[in-house]
Design an enzyme around this catalytic site. Structure first.
Site, short mmCIF file in Angstrom:
data_model
loop_
_atom_site.label_atom_id
_atom_site.label_comp_id
_atom_site.label_asym_id
_atom_site.label_seq_id
_atom_site.Cartn_x
_atom_site.Cartn_y
_atom_site.Cartn_z
N LYS A 9 0.85 -1.21 0.00
CA LYS A 9 0.00 0.00 0.00
C LYS A 9 0.87 1.25 0.00
O LYS A 9 2.03 1.21 0.41
CB LYS A 9 -0.95 0.02 1.20
N VAL A 93 10.72 -4.66 2.47
CA VAL A 93 10.53 -4.85 3.91
C VAL A 93 10.87 -3.54 4.65
O VAL A 93 11.79 -2.82 4.24
CB VAL A 93 11.47 -5.98 4.38
N ALA A 94 10.16 -3.25 5.73
CA ALA A 94 10.42 -2.06 6.56
C ALA A 94 10.54 -0.82 5.69
O ALA A 94 11.52 -0.09 5.73
CB ALA A 94 11.67 -2.24 7.41
N ALA A 98 3.66 -1.33 4.15
CA ALA A 98 2.82 -2.31 4.86
C ALA A 98 3.09 -3.74 4.41
O ALA A 98 2.17 -4.56 4.39
CB ALA A 98 1.33 -1.96 4.75
N GLY A 100 4.77 -6.20 5.90
CA GLY A 100 4.53 -7.16 6.99
C GLY A 100 3.04 -7.30 7.27
O GLY A 100 2.54 -8.41 7.49
N SER A 101 2.32 -6.18 7.20
CA SER A 101 0.87 -6.20 7.42
C SER A 101 0.16 -6.97 6.30
O SER A 101 -0.83 -7.67 6.54
CB SER A 101 0.31 -4.77 7.46
N ALA A 102 0.67 -6.83 5.08
CA ALA A 102 0.09 -7.55 3.94
C ALA A 102 0.19 -9.06 4.17
O ALA A 102 -0.76 -9.80 3.90
CB ALA A 102 0.83 -7.17 2.66
N ASP A 134 -2.11 -1.29 10.35
CA ASP A 134 -2.31 -1.30 8.89
C ASP A 134 -3.04 -2.56 8.40
O ASP A 134 -3.41 -2.64 7.23
CB ASP A 134 -0.96 -1.22 8.16
#
Ligand code: C5P
Length: 290
Positions: A9, A93-94, A98, A100-102, A134
């Site tokens: 996102k 990553v980071a 988002a 990690g949220s995905a 997120d």
């Protein structure tokens, strides 16, 4: 076995309205999903959770949000059994995208399918919000106006399909640090979300590009001037808008001309250390039907 996608996102606007009693910040943000996505394959196993990711250096234990999402549903839904999750990682990553949220959103939806839990989207978003702000958006996708901690969703008409160039500089930004730095020195310029929503309702990409403001950008950019440099490069390449996503450090450019986006991507690859992805705004379909 079930295969689920988790989408990147960007924040087209990001405003901070204040600090809440729970320590989080009250935000108002227009979020947009991109075509760039991770792919998760979930398989039942007798017990426990195992995780494999196709890029080195990523956590595969309870520090990974997808792991935490699976663990939460096993616990809360009383699942007798475990899961093995394979992640094909494409979203940086980071990065403020988002990623990690995905993966957590994909794990929640994947567990719902794999074990036939029958959870509604609303229930999945509720579980998601317990793991990260997120994740409710990562379960929703498209174009959304998010408020609260970022977990209250209002679906908007889809942002017209537009080429998006992502450039992540090789610097690390901690989200809690960005919010704390904002509190110490809040910038003056805030987005006009009402005007942005109106421009979006008219499908006016150029007005949206003009109105795109992220209050965390000046904060992160002050510590990492490379962000200002990347934004300038995006604009030189023809971006209608060049802005940082989330707490950063990724810079995105919206391009009316996809060829200009491709040329600018090449220039970034030649001239900078950025991790570069050429993608587009997209609705999302999470479950892969074969
Ligand atoms: O919810 P999540 O774990 O993704 O948030 C990471 C950190 O970002 C929080 O610990 C908090 O410091 C900050 N944050 C915030 N207000 C929000 C979202 C995140 O202060 N609305």
């Amino acid at each position: 076995m079930v295969t689920i996608f988790g989408y990147a996102k960007i924040n087209l606007t990001l405003d901070i309205l204040g600090v809440r009693d729970d320590g989080y910040h009250e935000i108002a943000t227009v979020m947009q999903s991109l075509a760039l996505r991770d792919e998760l394959t979930l398989r039942q196993r007798a017990e426990g959770i195992s995780l494999r990711v196709d890029v080195p250096g990523l956590e595969t234990d309870a520090r990974n949000l997808a792991y935490r999402a699976a663990a939460l549903l096993i616990e809360e839904c009383g699942i007798r059994g475990g899961v093995h999750i394979d992640i094909v990682k494409r979203v940086p990553v980071a990065a403020g995208l988002a990623g990690g949220s995905a993966d957590a959103a994909a794990a929640l939806r994947g567990m719902n399918e794999l074990y036939g839990l029958g959870l509604t989207d609303e229930e999945l978003r509720g579980f998601g919000a317990r793991i990260g702000s997120d994740i409710p958006f990562s379960l929703t996708g498209g174009t959304v106006f998010a408020t609260g901690r970022g977990e209250i969703m209002e679906r908007l008409s889809d942002f017209p399909e537009t080429a998006v160039l992502l450039a992540k500089p090789p610097v690390a930004v901690s989200t809690p640090w960005a919010y704390r730095s904002y509190d110490a020195h809040p910038p003056e310029k805030h987005p006009d979300n009402a005007a942005f929503l109106q421009a979006l309702a008219h499908g006016d990409v150029h007005a949206c590009a003009r109105l795109a403001v992220n209050v965390l950008q000046p904060v992160t950019e002050a510590a990492h001037p490379v962000i200002a440099d990347y934004r300038a490069r995006m604009r030189t390449g023809g971006a209608a808008c060049a802005m940082m996503s989330g707490s950063g450090p990724t810079v995105f450019g919206l391009f009316a001309d996809a060829a200009a986006a491709a040329h600018t991507a090449e220039a970034f690859r030649r001239e900078t250390d950025a991790e570069v992805h050429l993608t587009r705004t997209a609705k999302m379909t999470m479950i892969k039907r074969t």
